[in-house]
Design a protein around this motif. Structure first.
Motif, PDB file in Angstrom:
ATOM      1  N   ILE A 186       0.805  -1.117  -0.002  1.00 55.96           N
ATOM      2  CA  ILE A 186       0.038  -0.204  -0.060  1.00 55.96           C
ATOM      3  C   ILE A 186       0.874   1.185   0.100  1.00 55.96           C
ATOM      4  O   ILE A 186       0.770   2.111  -0.967  1.00 55.96           O
ATOM      5  CB  ILE A 186      -0.916   0.193   1.106  1.00 55.96           C
ATOM      6  CG1 ILE A 186      -2.001  -1.018   1.032  1.00 55.96           C
ATOM      7  CG2 ILE A 186      -1.506   1.273   1.225  1.00 55.96           C
ATOM      8  CD1 ILE A 186      -2.840  -1.558   2.190  1.00 55.96           C
ATOM      9  N   LEU A 196      -3.866   7.348   1.304  1.00 58.80           N
ATOM     10  CA  LEU A 196      -3.857   6.745   2.451  1.00 58.80           C
ATOM     11  C   LEU A 196      -4.223   7.894   3.448  1.00 58.80           C
ATOM     12  O   LEU A 196      -3.241   8.510   4.129  1.00 58.80           O
ATOM     13  CB  LEU A 196      -2.462   5.949   2.901  1.00 58.80           C
ATOM     14  CG  LEU A 196      -2.488   5.329   4.095  1.00 58.80           C
ATOM     15  CD1 LEU A 196      -3.658   4.143   4.204  1.00 58.80           C
ATOM     16  CD2 LEU A 196      -1.248   4.451   4.391  1.00 58.80           C
ATOM     17  N   TYR A 211      -7.572   3.518   2.799  1.00 60.89           N
ATOM     18  CA  TYR A 211      -6.733   3.564   1.627  1.00 60.89           C
ATOM     19  C   TYR A 211      -7.734   3.681   0.192  1.00 60.89           C
ATOM     20  O   TYR A 211      -8.574   2.865   0.140  1.00 60.89           O
ATOM     21  CB  TYR A 211      -6.006   2.403   1.450  1.00 60.89           C
ATOM     22  CG  TYR A 211      -5.018   2.034   0.420  1.00 60.89           C
ATOM     23  CD1 TYR A 211      -4.460   3.314  -0.192  1.00 60.89           C
ATOM     24  CD2 TYR A 211      -5.393   1.163  -0.439  1.00 60.89           C
ATOM     25  CE1 TYR A 211      -3.630   3.159  -1.308  1.00 60.89           C
ATOM     26  CE2 TYR A 211      -4.460   1.129  -1.814  1.00 60.89           C
ATOM     27  CZ  TYR A 211      -3.817   1.845  -2.070  1.00 60.89           C
ATOM     28  OH  TYR A 211      -3.157   1.848  -3.298  1.00 60.89           O
TER      29      TYR A 211
END
Length: 291
Positions: A186, A196, A211
Motif C-alpha cells: 500500500i 492513504l 486507503y
C-alpha cells in the motif's frame, strides 16, 4: 466446430469479449473490470507477474472467441486470482480445456488460486467445485453515487506522513492478516491518485486509516481498505474516514460512483456504509483451490 485453444494474440478482442461476459451477473467474475478499455489496460500493464501469453488462454471458433480464462499471478505471495471461466455456451468441456492450458504454465511458486464468482454465476461456481475448490466466504460489493453523497464541511483527515508508517503497518496487519495488499505494498502504491488518509492519535500512533484508489481515466473510484484501532472504536472515526475518502474521490470530475467490497459477515461495516448511502451491487462467492 473447429475450436483452437491458444495464448492471446489480440488483447483488444479479448478485452471486448470479457466486457460482454462481465456485463451479465450469470457470467460475471469479480475484479476483472467491466469496461473493455479498462480491461485492456489492466491486461497490458497490471495483470499478473508473468507475460499475458503465459497467464491467459483463449478458445477460438474460427474468427470468434468463445471462451477465455486467465491467472492473475502474484509470485511474491504465491497466489493467483482466476479470471474465468468465461465460456459463451457454458460448455464444461471448453472450460476444462482452458483450465488445463493455463495450469500447464503455472509457476511452482503458486500454492493457491481463488475464484471470485458472482453469486448468480452458477456455471463458474459449479466449475470451481468440480475442480476441488472450496467455498471460503462471500463479499458484498457496494456502491454510492456522487449525486447521493453529502460531504461534511469539517477538515478532512490528512494524508499519512512517514512518522505514522509503523503504526499503520501494525493496524493493517491486525485488521487484514491475509489480504491482497500488505502494508508495504500500500505504501509503495501511494501516488497522485492513490491515497492513504489517517486519523492521528497520540505521538506516532493512528486511530484509523482508509486507503483509496482513483482511476479518473476510467471514471473509477475504490475504497480498498478501512480500519479503526480496537481501542478507539465507537468514536465515529470510521464514518469520518469514510466520508473523507468519498470527498476525495468525488473531487475528480469524471468519478460519479465509488465502490467498496466488504465481507458479508461484517454486518456492522455494511450497516455503516449503507447509513451513508451505499447500496448493494452484487455478491461475490469465493472459492479457494490448493495447487
Amino acid at each position: 466446430m473447429d475450436i483452437k485453444f491458444v495464448s492471446p494474440s489480440d488483447v483488444k478482442e479479448l478485452s471486448l469479449y470479457l466486457e460482454k461476459k462481465n456485463a451479465e451477473n450469470r457470467s460475471h467474475i469479480g475484479f476483472c473490470g467491466e469496461q473493455s478499455e479498462e480491461i485492456y489496460d489492466s491486461l497490458m500493464n497490471d495483470f499478473s507477474d508473468l507475460k499475458i501469453e503465459e497467464s491467459f488462454a483463449v478458445a477460438w471458433d474460427h474468427s470468434k472467441i468463445i471462451g477465455a480464462m486467465g491467472l492473475d499471478i502474484d509470485l511474491g505471495n504465491g497466489t493467483a486470482d482466476i479470471w474465468g471461466p468465461f465460456v459463451t455456451d457454458e460448455n464444461p468441456d471448453t472450460a476444462k480445456k482452458l483450465w488445463d492450458k493455463v495450469l500447464l504454465k503455472i509457476p511452482q511458486e503458486i500454492k493457491s488460486c481463488t475464484f471470485f464468482v458472482n453469486k448468480d454465476n452458477e456455471f463458474a461456481k459449479n466449475f470451481a467445485k468440480q475442480n476441488n475448490a472450496h467455498y471460503s466466504g462471500a463479499d458484498a460489493v457496494l456502491y454510492i453515487t456522487k449525486s447521493t453523497f453529502t460531504p461534511d464541511t469539517i477538515n478532512a483527515s490528512p494524508r499519512i506522513v512517514k512518522e505514522y508508517h509503523d503504526s499503520f503497518a501494525r493496524l493493517h496487519d491486525v485488521a487484514f492478516p491475509k489480504t491482497y495488499f500488505n502494508s508495504g505494498t500500500i505504501l509503495s502504491r501511494l501516488n497522485e491518485h492513490n491515497d492513504l488518509l489517517v486519523v492521528e492519535g497520540d505521538e506516532a500512533d493512528i486511530k484509523g486509516y482508509v486507503y483509496i484508489e482513483a482511476n479518473p481515466e476510467y471514471n473509477e473510484g475504490n475504497i480498498e481498505y478501512i480500519a479503526v484501532s480496537k481501542e478507539t472504536r465507537g468514536q465515529g472515526i470510521g464514518k469520518r474516514l469514510l466520508k473523507d475518502a468519498l470527498k476525495k474521490l468525488f473531487s475528480y470530475p469524471s468519478i460519479e460512483e465509488v465502490t467498496i467490497c466488504v465481507s458479508c459477515k461484517n454486518a456492522a461495516a455494511i450497516n455503516l456504509y449503507k447509513s451513508i448511502g451505499f447500496k448493494e451491487r452484487y455478491i461475490l462467492d469465493s472459492y479457494d483451490l490448493m495447487v
